[in-house]
Motif scaffolding. Structure first.
Motif, PDB file in Angstrom:
ATOM      1  N   THR A   1     -55.070 -24.449 150.672  1.00  0.00           N
ATOM      2  CA  THR A   1     -55.281 -24.466 149.304  1.00  0.00           C
ATOM      3  C   THR A   1     -56.870 -24.429 149.046  1.00  0.00           C
ATOM      4  O   THR A   1     -57.321 -23.783 148.115  1.00  0.00           O
ATOM      5  CB  THR A   1     -54.794 -25.896 148.960  1.00  0.00           C
ATOM      6  N   ALA A   2     -57.836 -25.192 149.968  1.00  0.00           N
ATOM      7  CA  ALA A   2     -59.301 -25.164 149.780  1.00  0.00           C
ATOM      8  C   ALA A   2     -59.653 -23.709 149.787  1.00  0.00           C
ATOM      9  O   ALA A   2     -60.571 -23.199 148.928  1.00  0.00           O
ATOM     10  CB  ALA A   2     -59.642 -26.061 150.575  1.00  0.00           C
ATOM     11  N   LEU A   3     -59.129 -23.048 150.630  1.00  0.00           N
ATOM     12  CA  LEU A   3     -59.606 -21.434 150.755  1.00  0.00           C
ATOM     13  C   LEU A   3     -59.047 -20.591 149.599  1.00  0.00           C
ATOM     14  O   LEU A   3     -59.999 -19.960 149.059  1.00  0.00           O
ATOM     15  CB  LEU A   3     -58.731 -20.920 152.024  1.00  0.00           C
ATOM     16  N   GLN A   4     -57.858 -20.860 149.271  1.00  0.00           N
ATOM     17  CA  GLN A   4     -57.270 -20.048 148.006  1.00  0.00           C
ATOM     18  C   GLN A   4     -58.104 -20.291 146.490  1.00  0.00           C
ATOM     19  O   GLN A   4     -58.195 -19.331 145.860  1.00  0.00           O
ATOM     20  CB  GLN A   4     -55.937 -20.113 147.859  1.00  0.00           C
TER      21      GLN A   4
ATOM     22  N   GLY B   1     -58.794 -31.154 152.142  1.00  0.00           N
ATOM     23  CA  GLY B   1     -59.064 -29.419 152.340  1.00  0.00           C
ATOM     24  C   GLY B   1     -60.294 -29.190 151.839  1.00  0.00           C
ATOM     25  O   GLY B   1     -60.607 -29.696 150.649  1.00  0.00           O
ATOM     26  N   VAL B   2     -61.250 -28.573 152.639  1.00  0.00           N
ATOM     27  CA  VAL B   2     -62.391 -28.270 152.087  1.00  0.00           C
ATOM     28  C   VAL B   2     -62.984 -26.946 152.426  1.00  0.00           C
ATOM     29  O   VAL B   2     -62.727 -26.509 153.440  1.00  0.00           O
ATOM     30  CB  VAL B   2     -63.574 -29.242 152.778  1.00  0.00           C
ATOM     31  N   PRO B   3     -63.454 -25.963 151.537  1.00  0.00           N
ATOM     32  CA  PRO B   3     -63.731 -24.851 151.684  1.00  0.00           C
ATOM     33  C   PRO B   3     -65.092 -24.633 152.655  1.00  0.00           C
ATOM     34  O   PRO B   3     -65.932 -25.696 152.441  1.00  0.00           O
ATOM     35  CB  PRO B   3     -63.978 -24.200 150.436  1.00  0.00           C
ATOM     36  N   ILE B   4     -65.447 -23.764 153.224  1.00  0.00           N
ATOM     37  CA  ILE B   4     -66.698 -23.681 154.241  1.00  0.00           C
ATOM     38  C   ILE B   4     -67.480 -22.480 153.691  1.00  0.00           C
ATOM     39  O   ILE B   4     -66.804 -21.337 153.578  1.00  0.00           O
ATOM     40  CB  ILE B   4     -66.416 -23.503 155.695  1.00  0.00           C
ATOM     41  N   HIS B   5     -68.718 -22.743 153.406  1.00  0.00           N
ATOM     42  CA  HIS B   5     -69.537 -21.682 152.808  1.00  0.00           C
ATOM     43  C   HIS B   5     -70.787 -21.639 153.784  1.00  0.00           C
ATOM     44  O   HIS B   5     -70.927 -22.408 154.442  1.00  0.00           O
ATOM     45  CB  HIS B   5     -70.250 -22.159 151.328  1.00  0.00           C
ATOM     46  N   ARG B   6     -71.280 -20.131 153.847  1.00  0.00           N
ATOM     47  CA  ARG B   6     -72.504 -19.773 154.459  1.00  0.00           C
ATOM     48  C   ARG B   6     -73.438 -18.866 153.561  1.00  0.00           C
ATOM     49  O   ARG B   6     -72.855 -18.014 153.069  1.00  0.00           O
ATOM     50  CB  ARG B   6     -72.097 -19.252 155.990  1.00  0.00           C
TER      51      ARG B   6
ATOM     52  N   ALA C   1     -62.168 -22.352 155.560  1.00  0.00           N
ATOM     53  CA  ALA C   1     -61.888 -23.670 155.131  1.00  0.00           C
ATOM     54  C   ALA C   1     -61.142 -24.657 156.092  1.00  0.00           C
ATOM     55  O   ALA C   1     -60.811 -23.882 157.412  1.00  0.00           O
ATOM     56  CB  ALA C   1     -60.560 -23.331 153.985  1.00  0.00           C
ATOM     57  N   ILE C   2     -61.246 -25.946 156.087  1.00  0.00           N
ATOM     58  CA  ILE C   2     -60.916 -26.944 157.003  1.00  0.00           C
ATOM     59  C   ILE C   2     -59.722 -27.717 156.476  1.00  0.00           C
ATOM     60  O   ILE C   2     -60.223 -27.980 155.317  1.00  0.00           O
ATOM     61  CB  ILE C   2     -61.977 -27.653 157.733  1.00  0.00           C
ATOM     62  N   GLY C   3     -58.773 -28.225 156.939  1.00  0.00           N
ATOM     63  CA  GLY C   3     -57.986 -29.152 156.452  1.00  0.00           C
ATOM     64  C   GLY C   3     -57.846 -30.327 157.466  1.00  0.00           C
ATOM     65  O   GLY C   3     -57.793 -29.846 158.669  1.00  0.00           O
ATOM     66  N   VAL C   4     -57.471 -31.585 156.913  1.00  0.00           N
ATOM     67  CA  VAL C   4     -57.418 -32.673 157.744  1.00  0.00           C
ATOM     68  C   VAL C   4     -56.461 -33.369 157.432  1.00  0.00           C
ATOM     69  O   VAL C   4     -56.241 -33.587 156.090  1.00  0.00           O
ATOM     70  CB  VAL C   4     -58.648 -33.335 157.885  1.00  0.00           C
ATOM     71  N   GLY C   5     -55.232 -33.840 158.064  1.00  0.00           N
ATOM     72  CA  GLY C   5     -54.072 -34.635 157.720  1.00  0.00           C
ATOM     73  C   GLY C   5     -53.926 -35.528 158.597  1.00  0.00           C
ATOM     74  O   GLY C   5     -53.927 -35.330 159.872  1.00  0.00           O
TER      75      GLY C   5
END
Length: 140
Positions: free
Chosen positions: A67-70, A105-110, A117-121
């Motif tokens: 979800t964060a990625l999309q 869920g968090v997108p990762i930017h560079r 993206a990373i997701g933690v549950g």
């Protein structure tokens, strides 16, 4: 003159570091979690489910990352958008894979570009978001 510059993609080493950092943050808080890291194309780069975490935590972390990625936004910021009358109220049924609008869920930017993206549950949504954010901060 070409002003486009290459941005280093998210590597498996990056993904392993993200997973390890998120797990350390969760362990320090006494929480068992699952962590999923996707690359910019939505491909699985790393995954870890703590044996003590509930089985659904793995699916949850994956869907949060997706979800964060999309949507290129932290899932914590999207909760209101899917409420009736919200911007994305009908979006979850419009895509092939179900999205999950719960913090973690968090997108990762560079260099300002989306690279994954990373997701933690497994913890409370606010905790999952903190663990994911701590992981990304450890990557920089």
């Amino acid at each position: 003159m070409n002003t486009n510059t290459a941005v280093a993609p998210l590597t498996t080493q990056d993904a392993d570091l993200l997973v390890a950092t998120a797990h350390r943050a969760a362990e320090a808080a006494g929480v068992t979690v699952s962590v999923t890291v996707l690359d910019a194309g939505g491909h699985l780069l790393a995954f870890r489910r703590d044996d003590r975490a509930v089985l659904i935590a793995g699916e949850t972390s994956t869907r949060k990352a997706y979800t964060a990625l999309q949507l290129n936004a932290p899932t914590a910021d999207l909760v209101e958008a899917v409420q009736p009358g919200g911007l994305f109220h009908t979006l979850p049924t419009a895509l092939d894979r179900p999205l999950l609008f719960i913090a973690g869920g968090v997108p990762i930017h560079r260099d300002g570009r989306l690279i994954g993206a990373i997701g933690v549950g497994g913890g409370a949504p606010e905790q999952d978001h903190q663990f994911a954010t701590a992981a990304i901060e450890g990557l920089v």
